[in-house]
Design a protein around this motif. Structure first.
Motif, PDB file in Angstrom:
ATOM      1  N   UNK A   1       0.848  -1.208   0.000  1.00 57.09           N
ATOM      2  CA  UNK A   1       0.000   0.000   0.000  1.00 57.09           C
ATOM      3  C   UNK A   1       0.876   1.249   0.000  1.00 57.09           C
ATOM      4  N   UNK A   2       1.905   1.231   0.846  1.00 65.97           N
ATOM      5  CA  UNK A   2       2.805   2.389   0.935  1.00 65.97           C
ATOM      6  C   UNK A   2       3.573   2.583  -0.368  1.00 65.97           C
ATOM      7  N   UNK A   3       4.074   1.487  -0.932  1.00 64.29           N
ATOM      8  CA  UNK A   3       4.831   1.585  -2.180  1.00 64.29           C
ATOM      9  C   UNK A   3       3.950   2.072  -3.333  1.00 64.29           C
ATOM     10  N   UNK A   4       2.706   1.591  -3.365  1.00 64.68           N
ATOM     11  CA  UNK A   4       1.778   2.050  -4.416  1.00 64.68           C
ATOM     12  C   UNK A   4       1.553   3.558  -4.307  1.00 64.68           C
ATOM     13  N   UNK A   5       1.371   4.032  -3.064  1.00 61.97           N
ATOM     14  CA  UNK A   5       1.107   5.462  -2.855  1.00 61.97           C
ATOM     15  C   UNK A   5       2.284   6.344  -3.246  1.00 61.97           C
ATOM     16  N   UNK A   6       3.498   5.862  -2.974  1.00 61.72           N
ATOM     17  CA  UNK A   6       4.681   6.712  -3.163  1.00 61.72           C
ATOM     18  C   UNK A   6       5.292   6.551  -4.555  1.00 61.72           C
ATOM     19  N   UNK A   7       5.416   5.311  -5.034  1.00 58.32           N
ATOM     20  CA  UNK A   7       6.120   5.100  -6.309  1.00 58.32           C
ATOM     21  C   UNK A   7       5.330   4.267  -7.320  1.00 58.32           C
ATOM     22  N   UNK A   8       4.102   3.874  -6.981  1.00 57.62           N
ATOM     23  CA  UNK A   8       3.299   3.108  -7.923  1.00 57.62           C
ATOM     24  C   UNK A   8       3.827   1.710  -8.203  1.00 57.62           C
ATOM     25  N   UNK A   9       4.416   1.068  -7.188  1.00 60.36           N
ATOM     26  CA  UNK A   9       5.012  -0.266  -7.367  1.00 60.36           C
ATOM     27  C   UNK A   9       4.469  -1.223  -6.319  1.00 60.36           C
TER      28      UNK A   9
ATOM     29  N   UNK B   1      15.141  -2.543  -1.869  1.00 60.61           N
ATOM     30  CA  UNK B   1      14.337  -1.948  -2.934  1.00 60.61           C
ATOM     31  C   UNK B   1      15.071  -0.789  -3.613  1.00 60.61           C
ATOM     32  N   UNK B   2      15.822  -0.024  -2.827  1.00 59.98           N
ATOM     33  CA  UNK B   2      16.593   1.091  -3.396  1.00 59.98           C
ATOM     34  C   UNK B   2      17.722   0.563  -4.293  1.00 59.98           C
ATOM     35  N   UNK B   3      18.365  -0.504  -3.861  1.00 62.53           N
ATOM     36  CA  UNK B   3      19.453  -1.104  -4.653  1.00 62.53           C
ATOM     37  C   UNK B   3      18.922  -1.600  -6.002  1.00 62.53           C
ATOM     38  N   UNK B   4      17.647  -2.043  -5.994  1.00 64.33           N
ATOM     39  CA  UNK B   4      17.011  -2.513  -7.240  1.00 64.33           C
ATOM     40  C   UNK B   4      16.537  -1.343  -8.104  1.00 64.33           C
ATOM     41  N   UNK B   5      16.670  -0.108  -7.590  1.00 65.08           N
ATOM     42  CA  UNK B   5      16.257   1.071  -8.350  1.00 65.08           C
ATOM     43  C   UNK B   5      14.763   1.342  -8.309  1.00 65.08           C
ATOM     44  N   UNK B   6      14.067   0.700  -7.375  1.00 60.86           N
ATOM     45  CA  UNK B   6      12.606   0.836  -7.298  1.00 60.86           C
ATOM     46  C   UNK B   6      12.217   2.094  -6.512  1.00 60.86           C
ATOM     47  N   UNK B   7      12.973   2.392  -5.459  1.00 61.61           N
ATOM     48  CA  UNK B   7      12.720   3.591  -4.662  1.00 61.61           C
ATOM     49  C   UNK B   7      14.029   4.344  -4.457  1.00 61.61           C
ATOM     50  N   UNK B   8      13.907   5.589  -3.976  1.00 62.66           N
ATOM     51  CA  UNK B   8      15.092   6.383  -3.655  1.00 62.66           C
ATOM     52  C   UNK B   8      15.230   6.478  -2.134  1.00 62.66           C
ATOM     53  N   UNK B   9      16.439   6.670  -1.673  1.00 63.61           N
ATOM     54  CA  UNK B   9      16.676   6.771  -0.225  1.00 63.61           C
ATOM     55  C   UNK B   9      15.884   7.921   0.381  1.00 63.61           C
TER      56      UNK B   9
ATOM     57  N   UNK C   1      11.644   7.423   4.579  1.00 66.92           N
ATOM     58  CA  UNK C   1      10.840   7.828   5.738  1.00 66.92           C
ATOM     59  C   UNK C   1       9.351   7.856   5.401  1.00 66.92           C
ATOM     60  N   UNK C   2       9.012   8.401   4.241  1.00 61.33           N
ATOM     61  CA  UNK C   2       7.606   8.478   3.848  1.00 61.33           C
ATOM     62  C   UNK C   2       7.014   7.081   3.696  1.00 61.33           C
ATOM     63  N   UNK C   3       7.748   6.183   3.048  1.00 63.33           N
ATOM     64  CA  UNK C   3       7.254   4.814   2.840  1.00 63.33           C
ATOM     65  C   UNK C   3       7.110   4.105   4.182  1.00 63.33           C
ATOM     66  N   UNK C   4       8.117   4.237   5.050  1.00 57.44           N
ATOM     67  CA  UNK C   4       8.060   3.547   6.342  1.00 57.44           C
ATOM     68  C   UNK C   4       6.890   4.048   7.186  1.00 57.44           C
ATOM     69  N   UNK C   5       6.663   5.362   7.201  1.00 57.11           N
ATOM     70  CA  UNK C   5       5.552   5.918   7.980  1.00 57.11           C
ATOM     71  C   UNK C   5       4.201   5.445   7.451  1.00 57.11           C
TER      72      UNK C   5
END
Length: 198
Positions: free
Chosen positions: A26-34, A57-65, A69-73
């Motif tokens: 849910x968090x990933x969909x909201x922030x990066x659509x993944x 996920x960042x190493x895979x290039x899916x999200x940025x560092x 915080x936004x995704x974790x919250x």
């Protein structure tokens, strides 16, 4: 020395693995659509704390560092909402804890979840009052598959590996448990964790 039984949380005391999977997606969909595919979740991410999943996920290039915080919250908000919706009193677990208590065992929970999430799950399922210790990923430097959490719990409960049973389900949790030298009971899911099992 005390006798102790230590339990993992997700997939052992509560069937929450899917809750974490859905909350993070849910968090990933909201922030990066993944969304993490189920196969990747099962083979890579299952049993890891969110703070370990995000760098992968960042190493895979899916999200940025900068999005961690936004995704974790958002993930934690979604997890707490799902717990309130789906986590209810589990009388088989209450019976198990009561039986262990009556037989003189110290009881602990060692989880890669954060403290707030773990406490809410244990409270809603009715087993929090039986816990002599709760070790979350915020209480250790190294989370599972490192054995630090289980070793910390044994020290807190004044137990030794030879006096301790650990109940685990995920491969990362089993790795951590086996490294302690305690007796390890492997389960497939929380439904297997009953009074008869111990």
């Amino acid at each position: 020395m005390n006798k102790a039984v230590l339990f993992d949380l997700d997939g052992v005391l509560v069937d929450a693995c899917d809750w974490h999977y859905e909350a993070l997606n849910r968090a990933l969909r909201d922030v990066v659509g993944y969304e993490i595919p189920r196969q990747d979740h099962d083979s890579i991410y299952n049993g890891l704390p969110t703070r370990v999943k995000l760098p992968i996920l960042a190493k895979e290039g899916i999200i940025r560092e900068s999005e961690f915080d936004e995704i974790e919250n958002l993930k934690q908000e979604a997890t707490l909402a799902v717990i309130e919706e789906l986590c209810v009193l589990d009388y088989s677990k209450i019976s198990l804890m009561s039986s262990l208590n009556d037989r003189g065992y110290k009881i602990g929970c060692v989880t890669n979840s954060i403290q707030k999430t773990a406490e809410r799950m244990l409270k809603n399922s009715g087993v929090l009052p039986f816990m002599n210790c709760l070790i979350s990923n915020q209480d250790v430097t190294n989370s599972k598959p490192h054995p630090e959490g289980y070793i910390t719990a044994m020290v807190m409960l004044n137990s030794t590996p030879s006096n301790t049973i650990i109940v685990e389900d995920s491969e990362k949790g089993l790795q951590a448990a086996r490294q302690t030298g305690a007796r390890v009971v492997q389960v497939k899911n929380a439904k297997e964790v009953t009074k008869d099992l111990i």
